[in-house]
Design an enzyme around this catalytic site. Structure first.
Site, PDB file in Angstrom:
ATOM      1  N   ASP A 228      -2.878 -18.507   0.597  1.00 10.78           N
ATOM      2  CA  ASP A 228      -3.792 -19.245  -0.292  1.00 10.78           C
ATOM      3  C   ASP A 228      -4.521 -20.331   0.499  1.00 10.78           C
ATOM      4  O   ASP A 228      -5.738 -20.500   0.386  1.00 10.78           O
ATOM      5  CB  ASP A 228      -3.051 -19.807  -1.516  1.00 10.78           C
ATOM      6  CG  ASP A 228      -1.726 -20.476  -1.186  1.00 10.78           C
ATOM      7  OD1 ASP A 228      -1.261 -20.401  -0.027  1.00 10.78           O
ATOM      8  OD2 ASP A 228      -1.132 -21.088  -2.097  1.00 10.78           O
TER       9      ASP A 228
ATOM     10  N   LYS B  98       3.092 -15.253   2.556  1.00 10.58           N
ATOM     11  CA  LYS B  98       3.389 -16.039   1.348  1.00 10.58           C
ATOM     12  C   LYS B  98       4.905 -16.168   1.267  1.00 10.58           C
ATOM     13  O   LYS B  98       5.539 -15.840   0.265  1.00 10.58           O
ATOM     14  CB  LYS B  98       2.773 -15.322   0.126  1.00 10.58           C
ATOM     15  CG  LYS B  98       2.785 -16.132  -1.154  1.00 10.58           C
ATOM     16  CD  LYS B  98       1.860 -17.337  -1.165  1.00 10.58           C
ATOM     17  CE  LYS B  98       2.050 -18.111  -2.464  1.00 10.58           C
ATOM     18  NZ  LYS B  98       1.396 -19.438  -2.448  1.00 10.58           N
TER      19      LYS B  98
ATOM     20  N   ASP C 246     -12.468  -9.469   3.111  1.00 12.88           N
ATOM     21  CA  ASP C 246     -13.675  -9.549   2.265  1.00 12.88           C
ATOM     22  C   ASP C 246     -14.247 -10.973   2.301  1.00 12.88           C
ATOM     23  O   ASP C 246     -15.467 -11.160   2.372  1.00 12.88           O
ATOM     24  CB  ASP C 246     -13.379  -9.140   0.816  1.00 12.88           C
ATOM     25  CG  ASP C 246     -13.670  -7.664   0.544  1.00 12.88           C
ATOM     26  OD1 ASP C 246     -13.478  -6.848   1.466  1.00 12.88           O
ATOM     27  OD2 ASP C 246     -14.094  -7.331  -0.584  1.00 12.88           O
TER      28      ASP C 246
ATOM     29  N   TYR D 245       0.796  -1.233   0.000  1.00 11.82           N
ATOM     30  CA  TYR D 245       0.000   0.000   0.000  1.00 11.82           C
ATOM     31  C   TYR D 245       0.827   1.281   0.000  1.00 11.82           C
ATOM     32  O   TYR D 245       0.268   2.369   0.003  1.00 11.82           O
ATOM     33  CB  TYR D 245      -0.954   0.000   1.204  1.00 11.82           C
ATOM     34  CG  TYR D 245      -2.238  -0.761   0.926  1.00 11.82           C
ATOM     35  CD1 TYR D 245      -2.225  -2.143   0.782  1.00 11.82           C
ATOM     36  CD2 TYR D 245      -3.453  -0.104   0.785  1.00 11.82           C
ATOM     37  CE1 TYR D 245      -3.392  -2.845   0.513  1.00 11.82           C
ATOM     38  CE2 TYR D 245      -4.624  -0.797   0.519  1.00 11.82           C
ATOM     39  CZ  TYR D 245      -4.586  -2.163   0.386  1.00 11.82           C
ATOM     40  OH  TYR D 245      -5.750  -2.842   0.118  1.00 11.82           O
TER      41      TYR D 245
ATOM     42  N   ASP E 159      -6.513  -7.164   3.350  1.00 15.51           N
ATOM     43  CA  ASP E 159      -7.603  -6.574   2.563  1.00 15.51           C
ATOM     44  C   ASP E 159      -8.438  -7.680   1.923  1.00 15.51           C
ATOM     45  O   ASP E 159      -9.667  -7.672   1.984  1.00 15.51           O
ATOM     46  CB  ASP E 159      -7.000  -5.663   1.478  1.00 15.51           C
ATOM     47  CG  ASP E 159      -8.066  -5.046   0.602  1.00 15.51           C
ATOM     48  OD1 ASP E 159      -9.075  -4.563   1.154  1.00 15.51           O
ATOM     49  OD2 ASP E 159      -7.899  -5.058  -0.634  1.00 15.51           O
TER      50      ASP E 159
HETATM   51  C1  IPM Z   1     -10.654  -1.580   2.671  1.00 17.20           C
HETATM   52  C2  IPM Z   1     -10.760  -1.020   1.277  1.00 17.20           C
HETATM   53  C3  IPM Z   1      -9.590  -0.064   1.022  1.00 17.20           C
HETATM   54  C4  IPM Z   1      -8.307  -0.870   1.131  1.00 17.20           C
HETATM   55  C5  IPM Z   1      -9.641   0.706  -0.306  1.00 17.20           C
HETATM   56  C6  IPM Z   1     -10.914   1.527  -0.417  1.00 17.20           C
HETATM   57  C7  IPM Z   1      -8.439   1.577  -0.528  1.00 17.20           C
HETATM   58  O1  IPM Z   1     -10.820  -2.044   0.341  1.00 17.20           O
HETATM   59  O2  IPM Z   1     -10.626  -0.800   3.628  1.00 17.20           O
HETATM   60  O3  IPM Z   1     -10.606  -2.810   2.809  1.00 17.20           O
HETATM   61  O4  IPM Z   1      -7.862  -1.463   0.139  1.00 17.20           O
HETATM   62  O5  IPM Z   1      -7.755  -0.923   2.208  1.00 17.20           O
HETATM   63 MG    MG Z   2     -10.964  -3.953   1.210  1.00 19.72          MG
END
Ligand code: IPM
Ligand code: MG
Length: 353
Positions: free
Chosen positions: A222, A189, A250, A138, A246
């Site tokens: 993975d 990884k 999700d 990042y 990140d």
């Molecule tokens: C998160 C989002 C952010 C990230 C984006 C919006 C930059 O996906 O907070 O998970 O990648 O950290």
């Molecule tokens: Mg995210």
């Protein structure tokens, strides 16, 4: 306990709608407990950027650090700003500028109906992901060479420092110790990223010796992705890098019913910290009263817990849990209510509590 001063940055898209409801929940819980929270709104986001050319005001970070106990943010992202420069400047600007090195993402299933996995109960999905939040992929270091030509070269650097890796790993162990959790898993990884993630391996091995009562283990990222959907109950605390965190959060949000349910905190222990739902601004859903407000309301609760308002935080969590189990939710998690109506059901319970 002292009054709270919260900086509120609703941002773009559905951020505005869900933060309105999160603020309502904060007001309701403060009223019910006879305490005071002052909410100060900032219009940072795409509209302000398009009007003024300013993303994050020059003195913004100093002002946040000096005048507030915490920041509550909605979401950043707007199709009128194709590269979402304002989102990077504001969200990543706060993460880096305030050195919010812990991205704390709790993963908790509130009702079995919400989980896409078969035969999975709330007790089976209850863990925390600590994502490194100030470095890794990042940092936006890298570049292009011969851009736009057939010989183009493009790089982004995965930057890892011993200090950065060590402080997030240590935070994971300290959290486990403080909350009575018994297991910490580090994911990387290192079989391929033989320099940067070997650093994670070496630091993890060193830090775990300070926490002999905690079982430390490792998975490549993975395999972690597979195990999260195969058997999530094996996890208690997961520590990982910025980019992997990140992605796996999700997946983890999916286990809880989707992005609309997931809360997060961007934290520097002892300093002003930033709380935001995991979901984005979702432009197609914006302005339609259909976005799920629970992620934002759970985030507000997390913020209160972080600031020591534990009873109020627990009260919000209880109200959210009841509403979810009663099916008084938005369509994304199987209900038929709008954003405002779902939030109103939570606030009714906060007033009654
Ligand atoms: C998160 C989002 C952010 C990230 C984006 C919006 C930059 O996906 O907070 O998970 O990648 O950290
Ligand atoms: Mg995210």
């Amino acid at each position: 306990m002292k009054d709270l001063r919260i900086a509120v940055v609703p941002g773009d898209g559905i951020g505005v709608e869900v933060i309105r409801e999160a603020c309502g929940a904060l007001d309701a819980v403060a009223l019910a407990s006879g305490k005071k929270i002052t909410l100060t709104h900032f219009d940072w986001g795409a509209d302000a950027y398009l009007k003024t050319g300013v993303t994050l005001p020059a003195d913004g970070l100093r002002m946040l650090a000096e005048s507030f106990d915490a920041i509550l943010l909605g979401a950043m992202g707007d199709p009128r700003v194709p590269d979402n420069k304002h989102a990077a400047d504001i969200l990543l600007g706060m993460r880096f500028g305030l050195d919010l090195y812990v991205n704390h993402r709790p993963v908790k299933l509130l009702d079995a109906r919400l989980c896409p996995l078969r035969n999975t109960e709330p007790k089976d999905v209850d863990f925390v992901v600590f994502r490194e939040n100030t470095e890794g992929l990042y940092v936006m270091m890298g570049g292009n060479f011969k851009k736009g030509t057939p010989d183009e070269v493009a790089t982004d650097i995965d930057l890892n420092t011993r200090k950065g890796v060590e402080r997030i790993i240590r935070h994971g162990f300290e959290f486990a110790r403080a909350t009575g959790r018994k297991k910490v898993l580090m994911s990387d990884k290192s079989n391929v990223l033989i320099h940067a993630h070997d650093l994670w391996q070496r630091v993890f091995k060193a830090v775990k010796t300070e926490f002999p009562e905690i079982t430390a283990s490792h998975m490549y990222v993975d395999n972690l992705s597979l195990q999260l959907v195969r058997d999530p109950k094996q996890f208690e605390v997961i520590v990982t890098s910025n980019m992997f965190g990140d992605i796996v959060t999700d997946i983890a949000a999916g286990l809880q019913g989707g992005l609309g349910m997931a809360a997060s905190g961007n934290i520097h222990p002892g300093k002003v910290s930033l709380f935001e739902p995991v979901h984005g601004s979702s432009p197609p859903l914006a302005g339609k009263n259909i976005a799920n407000p629970i992620g934002a309301i759970a985030t507000a609760s997390m913020m209160l817990g972080h600031l020591g308002w534990n009873a109020e935080s627990a009260r919000i969590d209880a109200a959210v849990g009841e509403v979810v189990r009663a099916g008084q939710t938005t369509v994304d998690v199987g209900g038929s209510l709008g954003t405002r109506e779902c939030a109103a059901a939570i606030m009714e319970r906060l007033k009654a509590a």
